[in-house]
Design a protein around this motif. Structure first.
Motif, PDB file in Angstrom:
ATOM      1  N   LEU A  20      44.698  33.403  54.712  1.00 36.41           N
ATOM      2  CA  LEU A  20      44.456  31.984  54.471  1.00 36.41           C
ATOM      3  C   LEU A  20      44.537  31.671  52.983  1.00 36.41           C
ATOM      4  N   TRP A  21      43.862  32.469  52.175  1.00 39.07           N
ATOM      5  CA  TRP A  21      43.862  32.199  50.738  1.00 39.07           C
ATOM      6  C   TRP A  21      45.224  32.448  50.104  1.00 39.07           C
ATOM      7  N   LEU A  22      45.950  33.448  50.584  1.00 37.86           N
ATOM      8  CA  LEU A  22      47.318  33.646  50.087  1.00 37.86           C
ATOM      9  C   LEU A  22      48.211  32.471  50.470  1.00 37.86           C
ATOM     10  N   SER A  23      48.068  31.987  51.700  1.00 42.64           N
ATOM     11  CA  SER A  23      48.893  30.863  52.116  1.00 42.64           C
ATOM     12  C   SER A  23      48.546  29.599  51.334  1.00 42.64           C
ATOM     13  N   ILE A  24      47.280  29.391  51.054  1.00 41.19           N
ATOM     14  CA  ILE A  24      46.886  28.236  50.235  1.00 41.19           C
ATOM     15  C   ILE A  24      47.477  28.369  48.839  1.00 41.19           C
ATOM     16  N   PHE A  25      47.362  29.553  48.265  1.00 37.34           N
ATOM     17  CA  PHE A  25      47.874  29.782  46.911  1.00 37.34           C
ATOM     18  C   PHE A  25      49.379  29.567  46.835  1.00 37.34           C
ATOM     19  N   PHE A  26      50.131  30.237  47.712  1.00 46.56           N
ATOM     20  CA  PHE A  26      51.584  30.149  47.646  1.00 46.56           C
ATOM     21  C   PHE A  26      52.094  28.775  48.086  1.00 46.56           C
ATOM     22  N   SER A  27      51.421  28.159  49.030  1.00 44.17           N
ATOM     23  CA  SER A  27      51.805  26.809  49.427  1.00 44.17           C
ATOM     24  C   SER A  27      51.574  25.840  48.271  1.00 44.17           C
ATOM     25  N   GLY A  28      50.468  26.005  47.586  1.00 42.18           N
ATOM     26  CA  GLY A  28      50.188  25.156  46.422  1.00 42.18           C
ATOM     27  C   GLY A  28      51.200  25.329  45.316  1.00 42.18           C
ATOM     28  N   LEU A  29      51.631  26.576  45.083  1.00 44.24           N
ATOM     29  CA  LEU A  29      52.657  26.814  44.066  1.00 44.24           C
ATOM     30  C   LEU A  29      53.993  26.184  44.455  1.00 44.24           C
ATOM     31  N   ALA A  30      54.352  26.330  45.721  1.00 48.90           N
ATOM     32  CA  ALA A  30      55.658  25.877  46.178  1.00 48.90           C
ATOM     33  C   ALA A  30      55.737  24.364  46.363  1.00 48.90           C
ATOM     34  N   THR A  31      54.603  23.706  46.548  1.00 47.46           N
ATOM     35  CA  THR A  31      54.635  22.282  46.890  1.00 47.46           C
ATOM     36  C   THR A  31      53.839  21.417  45.925  1.00 47.46           C
ATOM     37  N   ALA A  32      53.535  21.927  44.765  1.00 48.17           N
ATOM     38  CA  ALA A  32      52.793  21.171  43.747  1.00 48.17           C
ATOM     39  C   ALA A  32      51.445  20.679  44.261  1.00 48.17           C
ATOM     40  N   GLY A  33      50.726  21.549  44.956  1.00 47.47           N
ATOM     41  CA  GLY A  33      49.361  21.241  45.332  1.00 47.47           C
ATOM     42  C   GLY A  33      49.114  20.845  46.767  1.00 47.47           C
ATOM     43  N   SER A  34      50.136  20.694  47.569  1.00 50.19           N
ATOM     44  CA  SER A  34      49.944  20.357  48.984  1.00 50.19           C
ATOM     45  C   SER A  34      49.853  21.635  49.804  1.00 50.19           C
ATOM     46  N   PHE A  35      49.144  21.559  50.922  1.00 45.80           N
ATOM     47  CA  PHE A  35      49.003  22.737  51.779  1.00 45.80           C
ATOM     48  C   PHE A  35      49.768  22.529  53.064  1.00 45.80           C
ATOM     49  N   TYR A  36      50.665  23.459  53.383  1.00 44.07           N
ATOM     50  CA  TYR A  36      51.477  23.394  54.589  1.00 44.07           C
ATOM     51  C   TYR A  36      51.395  24.698  55.366  1.00 44.07           C
ATOM     52  N   ALA A  37      50.234  25.173  55.661  1.00 43.81           N
ATOM     53  CA  ALA A  37      50.034  26.453  56.344  1.00 43.81           C
ATOM     54  C   ALA A  37      50.754  27.535  55.568  1.00 43.81           C
ATOM     55  N   SER A  38      51.244  28.544  56.230  1.00 43.06           N
ATOM     56  CA  SER A  38      51.931  29.625  55.538  1.00 43.06           C
ATOM     57  C   SER A  38      53.417  29.366  55.407  1.00 43.06           C
ATOM     58  N   LEU A  39      53.935  28.461  56.204  1.00 44.89           N
ATOM     59  CA  LEU A  39      55.368  28.220  56.189  1.00 44.89           C
ATOM     60  C   LEU A  39      55.734  27.216  55.101  1.00 44.89           C
TER      61      LEU A  39
END
Length: 140
Positions: A20-39
């Protein structure tokens, strides 16, 4: 069997938490702060979130139970190789499903896997060695 069950439960909890925390971190990096699950997509669905959570839970359980290899294989080198391979393939499957791994990122993924695996292995090895030295001092 109790040990396998205990390790599985711990693995499910740790795997879900870390995933969960990895997905939040990487989703935030990839989307400028938005959370989109792991995908990596802007179309959030609960199905994606539940699938990602289940994958992380299963991967955590698998990784926890895989440590039993060190209890049953006598050679440290053989146990380490078998353990690394046992972790590698399910991790590749999850990374491919989560779109973290592609044909262009395959080399980098493998390099990162090996580096992280070695870092964790060396840390655990030195910790165990230190604990054994303390135990031996107490026995003498």
């Amino acid at each position: 069997m109790r040990k396998v069950l205990r390790l599985s439960i711990i693995g499910v909890l740790v795997g879900t938490f870390v995933g969960l925390w990895l997905s939040i971190f990487f989703s935030g990096l990839a989307t400028a702060g938005s959370f989109y699950a792991s995908l990596p997509t802007s179309n959030f669905t609960w199905k994606m979130m539940v699938t990602s959570t289940l994958l992380w839970a299963l991967l955590g359980a698998w990784m926890s139970v895989a440590q039993l290899i060190f209890d049953y294989v006598n050679s440290l080198l053989a146990a380490t190789i078998l353990h690394a391979v046992t972790l590698y393939f399910p991790l590749v499957a999850v990374a491919w499903h989560e779109h973290w791994l592609s044909s262009t990122s395959f080399f980098a993924f493998n390099l990162i896997f090996v580096l992280i695996y070695l870092l964790i292995w060396v840390s655990i090895y030195h910790h165990t060695k230190h604990q054994l030295q303390i135990l031996n001092k107490k026995l003498h």
